[in-house]
Design a protein around this motif. Structure first.
Motif, mmCIF file in Angstrom:
data_model
loop_
_atom_site.group_PDB
_atom_site.id
_atom_site.type_symbol
_atom_site.label_atom_id
_atom_site.label_comp_id
_atom_site.label_asym_id
_atom_site.label_seq_id
_atom_site.Cartn_x
_atom_site.Cartn_y
_atom_site.Cartn_z
ATOM 1 N N VAL A 190 16.536 -3.424 20.654
ATOM 2 C CA VAL A 190 15.669 -2.938 21.729
ATOM 3 C C VAL A 190 16.469 -2.151 22.763
ATOM 4 C CG1 VAL A 190 14.002 -3.607 23.504
ATOM 5 C CG2 VAL A 190 14.165 -4.930 21.382
ATOM 6 N N TYR A 191 15.905 -1.000 23.116
ATOM 7 C CA TYR A 191 16.507 -0.199 24.193
ATOM 8 C C TYR A 191 16.154 -0.833 25.537
ATOM 9 C CZ TYR A 191 17.720 3.794 27.126
ATOM 10 O OH TYR A 191 18.273 4.603 28.083
ATOM 11 N N ALA A 226 24.097 3.417 20.106
ATOM 12 C CA ALA A 226 24.648 2.104 19.766
ATOM 13 C C ALA A 226 23.634 1.299 18.943
ATOM 14 C CB ALA A 226 25.017 1.346 21.036
ATOM 15 N N LEU A 227 22.363 1.418 19.295
ATOM 16 C CA LEU A 227 21.318 0.738 18.531
ATOM 17 C C LEU A 227 21.191 1.326 17.131
ATOM 18 C CD1 LEU A 227 18.615 0.468 21.324
ATOM 19 C CD2 LEU A 227 20.094 -1.369 20.481
ATOM 20 N N LEU A 228 21.319 2.642 17.033
ATOM 21 C CA LEU A 228 21.262 3.282 15.724
ATOM 22 C C LEU A 228 22.398 2.797 14.829
ATOM 23 C CD1 LEU A 228 20.161 5.346 13.729
ATOM 24 C CD2 LEU A 228 21.501 7.107 14.899
ATOM 25 N N ALA A 229 23.595 2.695 15.392
ATOM 26 C CA ALA A 229 24.733 2.205 14.607
ATOM 27 C C ALA A 229 24.484 0.784 14.124
ATOM 28 C CB ALA A 229 26.008 2.260 15.453
ATOM 29 N N ALA A 230 23.876 -0.048 14.975
ATOM 30 C CA ALA A 230 23.572 -1.426 14.580
ATOM 31 C C ALA A 230 22.525 -1.457 13.469
ATOM 32 C CB ALA A 230 23.089 -2.222 15.789
ATOM 33 N N ALA A 231 21.520 -0.576 13.563
ATOM 34 C CA ALA A 231 20.494 -0.523 12.516
ATOM 35 C C ALA A 231 21.101 -0.123 11.180
ATOM 36 C CB ALA A 231 19.391 0.452 12.917
ATOM 37 N N LEU A 244 16.497 11.806 17.220
ATOM 38 C CA LEU A 244 17.769 11.089 17.149
ATOM 39 C C LEU A 244 18.160 10.725 15.717
ATOM 40 C CD1 LEU A 244 20.085 9.746 18.750
ATOM 41 C CD2 LEU A 244 18.641 7.712 18.956
ATOM 42 N N ILE A 245 17.185 10.641 14.827
ATOM 43 C CA ILE A 245 17.451 10.175 13.457
ATOM 44 C C ILE A 245 17.804 11.363 12.566
ATOM 45 C CG2 ILE A 245 16.498 8.963 11.474
ATOM 46 C CD1 ILE A 245 14.560 7.576 13.374
ATOM 47 N N ASP A 246 18.905 11.260 11.891
ATOM 48 C CA ASP A 246 19.304 12.267 10.909
ATOM 49 C C ASP A 246 18.386 12.151 9.688
ATOM 50 O OD1 ASP A 246 20.488 13.939 9.083
ATOM 51 O OD2 ASP A 246 22.314 12.728 8.858
#
Length: 308
Positions: A190-191, A226-231, A244-246
């Protein structure tokens, strides 16, 4: 009467601040005060009330402000037409944008802008704080969120679309949610920004209202990357803006889209991506052309959503 003093006076009248004016023109505040005091002496009238808390116009200052602003705008327009008719726009433009969005998209747009207009100098500031463009001296501000009556004038680039995603490894361990309420049983990333932790909203396409799901999980952060890296590491489910998503992360099997039959958002109202500017700035041909360039560069729908 010096032209510089008039410009300082107009900015102080707009911002109510000698410090903001000094920051805008990149001069000491003492210089702003000295020039305006000289202007008042030349005119034989006090233009500003000064106190430790605020600066405001006197009655004489109100009358002078209207005519001085019109005179300076006419002068600036004449200079733009004289200097930019053949060689294109030039000079300084200050652009403000959200940090991640600015780094991933606006920085590249600025590179293209300066290729098209070599005489243009751009000051790009990136912050997730909602600034006051007048106070901060920004000519153009990119904002992501619901439309508000902010006194700014601008254009909507497009919807701020978001997608719910998780890694295949996470889904293999925890299963795939089939409805928004299933997320209450999942680890959600969660952001958490200045307004607190985000809530996630879902609605069927065409429905007028959304339902909220108060998700929780092992990680909250004020940094979306940082949340994307965790996902990607399989830590949980995340709701991300499409910019934000490649797209390659889906093709490579690194992320899987979820609940595609629902529209997901971190806001109850449909958020937009907007180009905004103080009304006085839009009288400048330079600002209007830069805004038009940015809008054309991003496109409608935005280029990151065309193949989504």
């Amino acid at each position: 009467m010096q032209l510089k003093a008039l410009r300082y006076f107009l900015m102080v009248a707009s911002t109510g601040s000698f410090l903001a004016t000094a920051r805008h023109f990149q001069v000491p505040a003492s210089s702003v005060s000295r020039f305006i005091a000289g202007l008042e002496k030349d005119l034989g009238h006090q233009l500003l009330y000064r106190s430790t808390r605020a600066v405001s116009l006197t009655e004489e200052g109100e009358r002078f402000h209207v005519q001085a602003r019109e005179a300076i705008e006419l002068l600036d327009q004449a200079a733009e037409q004289l200097g930019g008719g053949e060689t294109g726009i030039r000079g300084l433009v200050r652009i403000n944008a959200p940090e991640a969005f600015g780094r991933l998209h606006i920085a590249e747009a600025v590179n293209a802008l300066q290729d098209a207009y070599p005489g243009l100098t751009v000051e790009l500031s990136l912050t997730d704080r909602f600034i006051d463009p007048v106070q901060e001296g920004a000519d153009i501000t990119i904002r992501i969120g619901a439309q508000v009556d902010s006194g700014l004038v601008g254009r909507i680039i497009g919807f701020h679309r978001q997608r719910l995603v998780a890694s295949p490894a996470y889904l293999a361990r925890h299963g795939t949610p089939q409805a928004p309420d299933d997320l209450l049983q999942h680890d959600c990333l969660v952001y958490k920004g200045q307004l607190g932790a985000q809530k996630w909203y879902f609605r069927r396409p065409g429905e007028a209202s959304s339902s909220v799901v108060n998700v929780s999980g092992p990680l909250r952060s004020n940094n979306a990357e940082a949340l994307l890296a965790a996902a990607l590491k399989g830590r949980g489910v995340v709701l991300f803006p499409t910019w934000l998503i490649d797209p390659g992360s889906f093709q490579r099997g690194e992320l899987c889209p979820l609940l595609e039959d629902w529209e997901a958002s971190a806001m109850a109202e449909q958020p937009h991506i907007q180009l905004l500017s103080p009304q006085t700035r839009l009288r400048s041909r330079k600002i209007r052309e830069v805004m038009a360039f940015l809008q054309a560069y991003i496109g409608s729908p935005p280029y990151w959503d065309r193949d989504a």
